[in-house]
Design a protein around this motif. Structure first.
Motif, short mmCIF file in Angstrom:
data_model
loop_
_atom_site.label_atom_id
_atom_site.label_comp_id
_atom_site.label_asym_id
_atom_site.label_seq_id
_atom_site.Cartn_x
_atom_site.Cartn_y
_atom_site.Cartn_z
N THR A 149 0.80 -1.22 0.00
CA THR A 149 0.00 0.00 0.00
C THR A 149 0.84 1.27 0.00
N LYS A 150 2.07 1.19 0.43
CA LYS A 150 2.89 2.40 0.46
C LYS A 150 4.34 1.99 0.41
N LEU A 151 5.19 2.97 0.24
CA LEU A 151 6.61 2.68 0.22
C LEU A 151 7.26 3.37 1.42
N ILE A 152 7.87 2.55 2.27
CA ILE A 152 8.62 3.15 3.37
C ILE A 152 10.06 2.77 3.11
N THR A 153 10.84 3.75 2.78
CA THR A 153 12.21 3.42 2.37
C THR A 153 13.16 3.59 3.54
N THR A 154 14.27 2.89 3.46
CA THR A 154 15.31 3.08 4.45
C THR A 154 16.50 3.77 3.80
N GLY A 155 16.84 4.94 4.35
CA GLY A 155 17.97 5.70 3.81
C GLY A 155 18.91 6.07 4.94
N ILE A 156 19.63 7.14 4.71
CA ILE A 156 20.64 7.55 5.69
C ILE A 156 20.14 8.78 6.44
N VAL A 157 20.35 8.76 7.75
CA VAL A 157 20.01 9.92 8.55
C VAL A 157 21.28 10.37 9.26
N TYR A 158 21.43 11.68 9.45
CA TYR A 158 22.59 12.12 10.22
C TYR A 158 22.23 13.34 11.05
N VAL A 215 -4.99 9.08 0.87
CA VAL A 215 -4.87 9.10 2.32
C VAL A 215 -3.43 8.83 2.73
N VAL A 216 -2.83 7.86 2.04
CA VAL A 216 -1.43 7.53 2.34
C VAL A 216 -0.55 8.76 2.15
N LEU A 217 -0.80 9.44 1.10
CA LEU A 217 -0.02 10.62 0.78
C LEU A 217 -0.21 11.68 1.88
N GLU A 218 -1.46 11.85 2.26
CA GLU A 218 -1.78 12.81 3.32
C GLU A 218 -1.04 12.49 4.61
N MET A 219 -0.90 11.21 4.87
CA MET A 219 -0.24 10.81 6.12
C MET A 219 1.26 11.02 6.06
N GLY A 220 1.78 11.28 4.87
CA GLY A 220 3.21 11.58 4.79
C GLY A 220 4.05 10.42 4.32
N TYR A 221 3.44 9.44 3.63
CA TYR A 221 4.23 8.34 3.07
C TYR A 221 4.15 8.39 1.55
N ILE A 222 5.07 7.65 0.98
CA ILE A 222 5.05 7.56 -0.49
C ILE A 222 4.01 6.51 -0.88
N PRO A 223 2.99 6.88 -1.65
CA PRO A 223 1.99 5.88 -2.06
C PRO A 223 2.63 4.83 -2.96
N ALA A 224 2.11 3.60 -2.92
CA ALA A 224 2.67 2.54 -3.75
C ALA A 224 2.13 2.61 -5.18
N ASP A 266 1.03 3.77 -8.81
CA ASP A 266 1.72 4.60 -9.78
C ASP A 266 1.03 5.96 -9.91
N GLY A 267 1.88 6.96 -10.19
CA GLY A 267 1.36 8.27 -10.53
C GLY A 267 0.68 9.02 -9.42
N MET A 268 1.17 8.90 -8.18
CA MET A 268 0.48 9.54 -7.06
C MET A 268 1.21 10.74 -6.48
N GLY A 269 2.48 10.97 -6.80
CA GLY A 269 3.19 12.08 -6.18
C GLY A 269 3.75 11.68 -4.81
N VAL A 270 4.46 12.60 -4.17
CA VAL A 270 5.09 12.30 -2.89
C VAL A 270 4.74 13.38 -1.87
N PRO A 271 4.87 13.07 -0.59
CA PRO A 271 4.59 14.09 0.43
C PRO A 271 5.68 15.15 0.49
N ALA A 272 5.38 16.21 1.18
CA ALA A 272 6.35 17.30 1.34
C ALA A 272 7.61 16.79 2.00
N GLY A 273 8.77 17.31 1.59
CA GLY A 273 10.02 16.93 2.20
C GLY A 273 10.69 15.78 1.48
N PHE A 274 9.99 15.09 0.56
CA PHE A 274 10.59 13.99 -0.19
C PHE A 274 10.99 14.47 -1.57
#
Ligand SMILES: Nc1ncnc2c1ncn2[C@@H]1O[C@H](COP(=O)(O)OP(=O)(O)OP(=O)(O)O)[C@@H](O)[C@H]1O
Ligand SMILES: Nc1ncnc2c1ncn2[C@@H]1O[C@H](COP(=O)(O)OP(=O)(O)OP(=O)(O)O)[C@@H](O)[C@H]1O
Ligand SMILES: [Fe+3]
Ligand SMILES: [Mg+2]
Ligand SMILES: [Mg+2]
Lengths: 567, 303, 347, 347
Positions: free
Chosen positions: B100-109, B250-259, B261-269
């Motif tokens: 339903t969504k994409l939660i990615t793991t990246g680098i934080v510092y 809704v997923v987008l609104e919650m701040g995740y990347i929707p799974a 296609d063609g949905m856009g991304v939340p702010a900050g991504f």
């Protein structure tokens, strides 16, 4: 004609003993038994092969060692701190005892994971306190608490109230004249304490130590917060790790590990009993006046020291908690311009779940304390008077539900209660399953202090009531219960405080509408709302303090010695 | 008409999801339980063991777990008509589960550091010895997938993890603990799920999130229907809703990347096209899970 | 209604016997005293009667009811025996004030409020505790505590009352008034009373019969006069009334009188036996006279209030006790005359 | 070395006074008995001496040392007073066996192992406890516990020994032998002994001086003989030796003898006063004779062992106690002659 019992017992005693014993056994041991079955059946077949496999894993052995080390030394820290406070408060002429006792109850009130959280906050590189003092270690420095020592220290602090409360109840029972006899023989301060007071309080101390050890052994919050980052797994965290795995035999593996923890706990209890069985002392008569041995010139330094300790173990973490609750996001430094009450208003005013959780936890904690008191007082008395083989067996196993990690106990409760036999009804999803789990879990916390105090009760007290014709019930109500009231109160307070904050058991048992405070805090923290979690934890501490004040106001209606912070 | 949902979404997110579903399907009521994945799975296992699993629908962290359940026959296959709008890597071919969504793991510092990392390899640099934290695959499903993804990558592989281990990287606990270690400065660098860092940053935490140039691993919060579901029809409605454009908003609104296609991304991504997803196969990951954990334990000595 | 009969009763603690083979009957309404040296088993016997302890052998019946039977493995619990008990250690309930300690037995027996108050007041009055009704036991003196224990026992109407040294801590005047309380209570209720005391004069003054115990056995069970004047054996003779037992030889019976050689002089004795072997010499059998046949030396003088007790050593080394109103000094020589002592035979 | 002086000593419990204004001195090496009715403050006085309690007023010195001074707020704690104490409730240490209970004071005083064993053995022997050395206190009878408390107190060498009814639970024979133990101990160590007892004969037999207390005050502090024969006031006269106090009129002094009207007959009396107002009539002042001037009726007969105590009521209603060897029945009329009783004046 009555049946024969060992000492002037009666038929009604035997009957009542069996009834309560059966209730108690089904409450406490049924879940454990269910778990055991789970552990030895693998895909429907009974066998020990999985058990052997799990026990042979190197991770099991190392977690066992870690558990023994942290629980053992943690208990030692609790015993040293808790008993020092108990002895000084009970035996000497310290001032402001009530305030001191009041403060000493607080560590028990903070959920362990919150304790760990607040300590890491004041100790690490981002510590607001250390930053303000200019003592903060550079970025990247290790957090000193992420170590075995850290776990030991926090376990010790967390559980010192247990020692303190049980020991203090025991100290109240020492006849004043026995101490005076030692003093007139020339025994001075420490010697009187070591050779007379100490041996007489040994039963309570041993009972307190045993519960503390078992509590420390089953503690998940502190080793999880401090041990996991350090790669230092104890048995409860290993259990959690197993649960996080995906294999089909997780439950069986977890049961086996749980049984291992249980075995360690029971061994601990039996060791304690072995050492204690060699001596039995009746305290003839009860104390009249509290002892107050003058400390003389040492009084001020001792007072300063005690308050310093109280400040460190209490005020510091509370300060950390408060600081965290006042910033908008984790890691933001606390400054005038960053302070916000957002978390407080959100959690207290806007989230309906908070009120619900308060109501649930309060009801559960009070209910568990009351029911356990009603159950344990007669049971402990009867088991003491008419020991049967069954009651002795139960005596050695009753700590199991308390020793098991909470998650495991709740799994057992689910297995046991999801389908009630002969009906369609289920307790699962209702608050009753949590309540039953609490009864099972905190049985030992109530039972052990009461048992210790009854062991020392002069049998003539009950006999005197028998001789005037008092029935078993009347004797319990009018003589035995009031005389063991201080210990029962200590037990009830411990049950209340632990249940009020309890997390690990209710974690798997709650459902919408039956959330407990622990669950709410955990969920907030888990969802990244650390500030709100801290605000709620602070609120709990404040609420419990308010309750204590309330109790203090009503204290004149209680029997003497029931309110532990009263002298 | 009621369905029972077990989900590991954060509380507010779960509420939002359920509210949106109910708004779209007024005659279906949702009873839901939210908890951490580990606890939720423990609870579910106990229920299954006792022969009385409660939920109809699961909406939980990762495909590997659900792949395992599917193989154990605990899930019902359902070919949702909405699946057409999804990359085929994002749902099970048999329809056992749908992401339903994409939660990615990246680098934080921590913003207190001097050098900002840009690639996974920067973290294994000897200069960062003792400064890196990451979640442990022993405690976190997302971390296990992350491990499987990175070790499956040709340019990184187990050699990368060996270097990390040599560099005293700490691999303990879950995402929350790792994030706190970074935010508090105890370990200024870490690997962590995107939204945790991005949201906290927005609220003022002294952290920065980086999508490394090699790409990111991802978990997908898949939804699935239990084979024991009592209300299969309602469950299917729920799946369809989540996968629909409406549900993905809704997923987008919650701040995740929707799974979808063609949905856009939340702010900050960064833009969806700029986020490079690394290759991942749930079935292989499941097969290798135990071996990966064992090898990881060997490297990091964690037990 | 409450004859107490004991048959072959025995009790051991961890193998060490404290009571042996006691077979006897305390009659209904009788006032029995148990007298004996420290540790002879008096308290143990009372505890068996009350039911606090299960006997090791034998059986006990109270009235028609068998309350303990070892072989039959039967035991009636204390609360069903309707027996009052005064503990040697008082066993007051420390959490109840004096009034409540005393009224508790009445509460248990469901008396009405008014009756409880009335009877409690009366019991407090009789024991002189009215002023202390609201104190806690810890705020009382030893004697006051003992009186609370008494009041508590006497306030109800038991079939039998067992008292374990109930007056040990009271002064003579108070003892006297308490003794009156007991005898009144006894007359009023007709309860069988079993009374342990270390004080012979108390036992003799109050009891219908006295059981003298030693080493877990009853040595003699008789009326005070018989016990004092006609002891059965050496132990009783020596224990009761501080008699000195000396051997007697050459016993001859002439008419109804017995004569024999005692300490070198020939005297008349009384006896129940035909061939007694020993006599018991008590102060009242000894008269001090310059011309006395028996020469003795004063070894110790004790003031008894108005008179002196002389411990004298006869020439043959025997210690003899005599009483006198005049003062003698230690070391003085005096003559003693023996008047018809009691003689008994002992193997 | 251990004169004990008390000056203006008082103690109140929560406002209720238990001791008033006691000023007196117990001389070094003296054997003092405290005698008085239950609750008169004997235990309280001992506890003040031992230092368990802070006085409310006044001060206490032991030897040259002031151990308690209320005004100066000074107080030497019990462990520094070198005093032995026997508690009314024994206060044995329940977790130590008999031997350890007894040897503990020696351990504290750092005696050598051998010496501890020797002295403990001796104390156990003296109290007849050798066989019980390995028992725990809870396995002892009441009298045995009391003896342990005694042995524990006597084993060390205190400057002063305070004993609170140390023989209350012992039988006559054992009391006698314990009294010997005390007097021996007293002779050997020369310690000042303060001995509380409810038993006058014990007090008279052992003490050098007796302090008779009532309601928190010392009424008379004198040697046993003086106390018995020359009581100062009505309380002492009645309390000691069960005297009956009756008023006297028409006192006349002729030569060195005093005469007066008592109960209607004119008799000779002894007195320290010139104008005494009352006389004290004790059994030994009354002789039973058919021709006695005073006619009385027997109201109660108590067997005392070898003799009887008669409670008689004179025609004027006064109760008089007489002793006799012959048996009288209740209701019999008899005549009494009064011989030189003690007279004192009372306002
Ligand atoms: N802790 C206390 N609180 C209040 N009153 C007390 C306390 N201790 C003693 N008293 C009272 O003080 C008075 C004197 O008590 P004390 O114990 O000295 O009497 P005693 O002479 O030893 O009597 P006994 O012979 O009965 O032991 C008594 O009336 C008693 O009730
Ligand atoms: N619980 C026990 N365990 C072992 N021995 C005991 C126990 N109770 C009593 N005894 C022993 O049994 C014997 C009789 O004890 P009991 O208490 O009946 O004596 P007593 O006649 O009441 O003496 P006293 O006059 O001293 O109170 C004593 O030698 C005592 O030591
Ligand atoms: Fe999750
Ligand atoms: Mg006894
Ligand atoms: Mg006293």
């Amino acid at each position: 004609m009555g049946v024969l019992t060992k000492n002037g017992g009666s038929r009604s005693e035997g009957w009542l003993l069996s009834t309560i014993l059966i209730v108690a056994i089904s409450l406490t041991l049924a879940p454990v038994l269910r778990l055991f079955v789970e552990g030895v059946t693998d895909q429907g077949a009974v066998g020990l092969s999985l058990a052997g496999e799990v026990l042979r894993q190197p991770s099991t052995l190392s977690a066992l060692t870690h558990s023994l080390v942290t629980a053992g030394f943690g208990t030692l820290v609790s015993v040293v701190l808790g008993s020092a406070f108990a002895f000084l408060v009970a035996l000497t002429d310290l001032r402001a005892k009530a305030a001191l006792v009041f403060c000493l109850m607080i560590p028990m009130m903070i959920p362990p994971q919150i304790t760990a959280l607040s300590w890491t906050q004041i100790m690490g590189p981002s510590s607001v306190l250390l930053k303000t003092l200019g003592l903060a270690p550079p970025l990247g420095s290790p957090q000193p608490l992420y170590s075995a020592q850290g776990i030991i220290l926090l376990l010790g602090i967390q559980h010192m109230s247990i020692i303190f409360l049980t020991l203090r109840a025991g100290l109240r029972a020492i006849p004043q004249e026995v101490v005076e006899a030692a003093r007139i023989s020339g025994a001075r301060g420490l010697r009187t304490w070591w050779q007379v007071v100490m041996p007489l309080t040994l039963p309570s101390l041993a009972a307190g130590t045993a519960i503390t050890f078992v509590t420390a052994l089953g503690n998940f919050g502190i080793p999880a917060m401090l041990g996991i980052p350090a790669g230092y797994a104890t048995l409860p965290t290993l259990v959690y790790q197993k649960l996080a795995g995906m294999g089909t035999s997780v439950l069986a593996e977890v049961s086996i590990l749980a049984m291992l923890i249980g075995a360690v706990a029971v061994t601990g209890i039996l060791t304690q009993r072995f050492f204690q069985s060699r001596q039995r002392v009746y305290l003839v008569g009860a104390t009249s006046r509290p002892l107050a041995i003058p400390l003389g010139a040492a009084r001020l330094p001792v007072e300063v020291l005690l308050w310093a300790v109280v400040c460190t173990i209490l005020v510091l973490p509370m300060f950390g908690l408060l600081a965290t609750s006042l910033v908008p996001a984790y890691g933001v430094p606390l400054r005038l311009d960053t302070v916000t009450l957002e978390a407080w208003t959100e959690v207290l005013l806007r989230q309906p779940v908070t009120t619900r959780a308060f109501a649930n936890s309060f009801g559960l904690a009070i209910g568990a304390a009351v029911v356990l008191m009603l159950l344990c007082l007669p049971l402990a008395w009867l088991m003491e008077r008419n020991p049967t083989r069954l009651s002795r067996l139960f005596d050695s196993l009753l700590d199991l539900p308390y020793a098991l990690p909470g998650v495991v106990l709740s799994i057992a409760m689910i297995l046991l209660l999801i389908k009630l036999p002969f009906t369609d009804a289920t307790l699962y999803g209702t608050i009753w399953i949590i309540f039953l789990a609490y009864l099972a879990r905190f049985f030992a916390v109530m039972f052990r202090p009461v048992q210790a105090s009854l062991k020392q009760l002069d049998p003539a007290m009950g006999e005197a009531a028998q001789s005037v014709g008092a029935s078993l019930f009347q004797r319990l109500r009018d003589v035995i219960v009031p005389l063991s009231a201080p210990a029962a109160a200590a037990g009830a307070i411990l049950v209340f405080l632990t249940a009020f904050n309890e997390l690990t058991v209710s974690a798997l048992l709650w459902s919408s509408g039956t959330e407990t405070l622990g669950v709410v805090i955990f969920n907030l923290d888990d969802s990244g709302e650390t500030a709100m979690a801290s605000a709620l934890a602070m609120t709990i501490v404040l609420v419990v303090m308010a309750l204590m004040v309330l109790v203090q106001l009503m204290s004149r209606r209680f029997p003497k010695g029931v309110v532990p912070w009263q002298t | 008409d009621t369905i029972t949902l077990y989900t590991s979404q954060p509380n507010a997110d779960a509420q939002q999801t359920v509210d949106a579903f109910k708004a779209a399907n007024p005659d279906t009521d949702v009873e839901w339980v939210r908890d951490g994945t580990t606890k939720l799975m423990a609870r579910l296992r106990a229920e299954i063991e006792a022969g009385n699993p409660q939920p109809d629908v699961l909406l939980i962290a990762d495909t590997v777990t659900l792949e395992g359940m599917a193989q154990d026959g605990l899930l019902t296959a359902y070919q949702s008509p909405e699946a057409a709008n999804y990359d085929s890597a994002l749902y099970s071919a048999d329809g056992f589960y749908h992401s339903t969504k994409l939660i990615t793991t990246g680098i934080v510092y921590n913003t207190g550091v001097e050098t900002a990392p840009t690639s996974w390899n920067d973290l294994s640099d000897a200069a960062l010895k003792g400064q890196v934290a990451m979640p442990s695959p022993l405690y976190s499903g997302a971390a296990l997938i992350h491990l499987a993804t990175l070790t499956g990558d040709d340019s990184l592989g187990w050699g990368y993890y060996e270097q990390l281990a040599e560099n005293d990287a700490r691999a303990q606990g879950g995402n929350g603990g790792t994030f706190k270690a970074v935010a508090s400065g105890e370990k200024p660098y870490g690997m962590v799920v995107d939204f945790l860092a991005i949201r906290n940053k927005a609220e003022g935490s002294p952290v920065e999130f980086v999508f490394p140039i090699e790409g990111v691993s991802y978990v997908t919060e898949p939804v699935a229907i239990m084979s024991t579901a009592k209300n299969v029809e309602g469950a299917q409605k729920f799946v369809d809703f989540l996968l629909s454009a409406e549900g993905q908003d809704v997923v987008l609104e919650m701040g995740y990347i929707p799974a979808r296609d063609g949905m856009g991304v939340p702010a900050g991504f960064p833009a969806r096209e700029d986020i490079k997803l690394m290759d991942f196969d749930p079935a292989t990951a499941l097969k290798d899970a135990e071996a990966n954990k064992a090898k990881f334990t060997e490297l990091f000595g964690a037990e | 209604m409450a004859d107490i009969s004991l048959s072959a009763l025995g009790k051991s603690f961890a193998g060490a016997p404290a009571l042996h083979d006691i077979t006897t009957t305390f009659k209904d309404g009788e006032f029995v005293a148990l007298l004996g040296p420290s540790g002879c088993g008096k308290t143990t016997l009372l505890r068996l009667l009350a039911g606090f302890e299960m006997p090791t052998t034998g059986q006990i019946s109270i009235g028609p009811r068998e309350v303990a039977h070892v072989a039959g493995n039967r035991m009636v619990p204390p609360e069903d025996r309707n027996i009052g008990f005064v503990f040697q250690s008082y066993a007051l309930w420390p959490h109840m004030n004096v009034r409540r300690n005393v009224s508790y037995p009445l509460e248990i027996r469901r008396f009405s409020k008014a009756e409880i108050t009335a009877q409690t007041d009366q019991a407090l009055q009789a024991t002189g505790l009215t002023d202390y009704a609201d104190r806690m036991p810890s705020e009382l003196s030893g004697g006051q505590r003992q009186r609370v224990a008494l009041a508590r026992c006497l306030v109800s109407h038991p079939d039998a009352v067992l008292l374990d040294e109930p007056l040990a801590n009271l002064d003579v005047a108070l003892r006297a008034s308490m003794q009156t309380v007991f005898t009144d209570f006894h007359k009023r209720t007709g309860a069988t009373m079993v009374y342990v005391t270390h004080d012979q004069s108390e036992a003799m003054a109050m009891a219908d019969r006295i059981a003298v115990m030693d080493k877990g056995r009853i040595q003699q069970f008789d009326t005070p006069q018989t016990l004092y004047e006609r002891p059965k054996n050496r132990f009783v003779a020596e224990f009761v009334g501080r008699g000195t037992v000396v051997p007697m030889r050459g016993v001859e019976k002439s008419d109804s009188a017995l004569h024999g050689h005692v300490l070198g002089t020939r005297i008349a004795v009384q006896s129940g036996d035909d061939l007694p072997s020993h006599v018991c010499l008590r102060p009242e059998n000894l008269t001090i006279s310059e011309t006395g046949d028996l020469r003795a030396k004063v070894a110790r003088v004790t003031y008894l209030g108005g008179k002196y007790l002389l411990e004298t050593v006869a020439d043959c080394g025997t210690r003899l006790l005599a009483e006198t109103r005049a003062r003698f000094d230690v070391g003085m020589q005096l003559g003693l005359t023996i008047t018809t002592p009691w003689a008994f035979s002992e193997e």
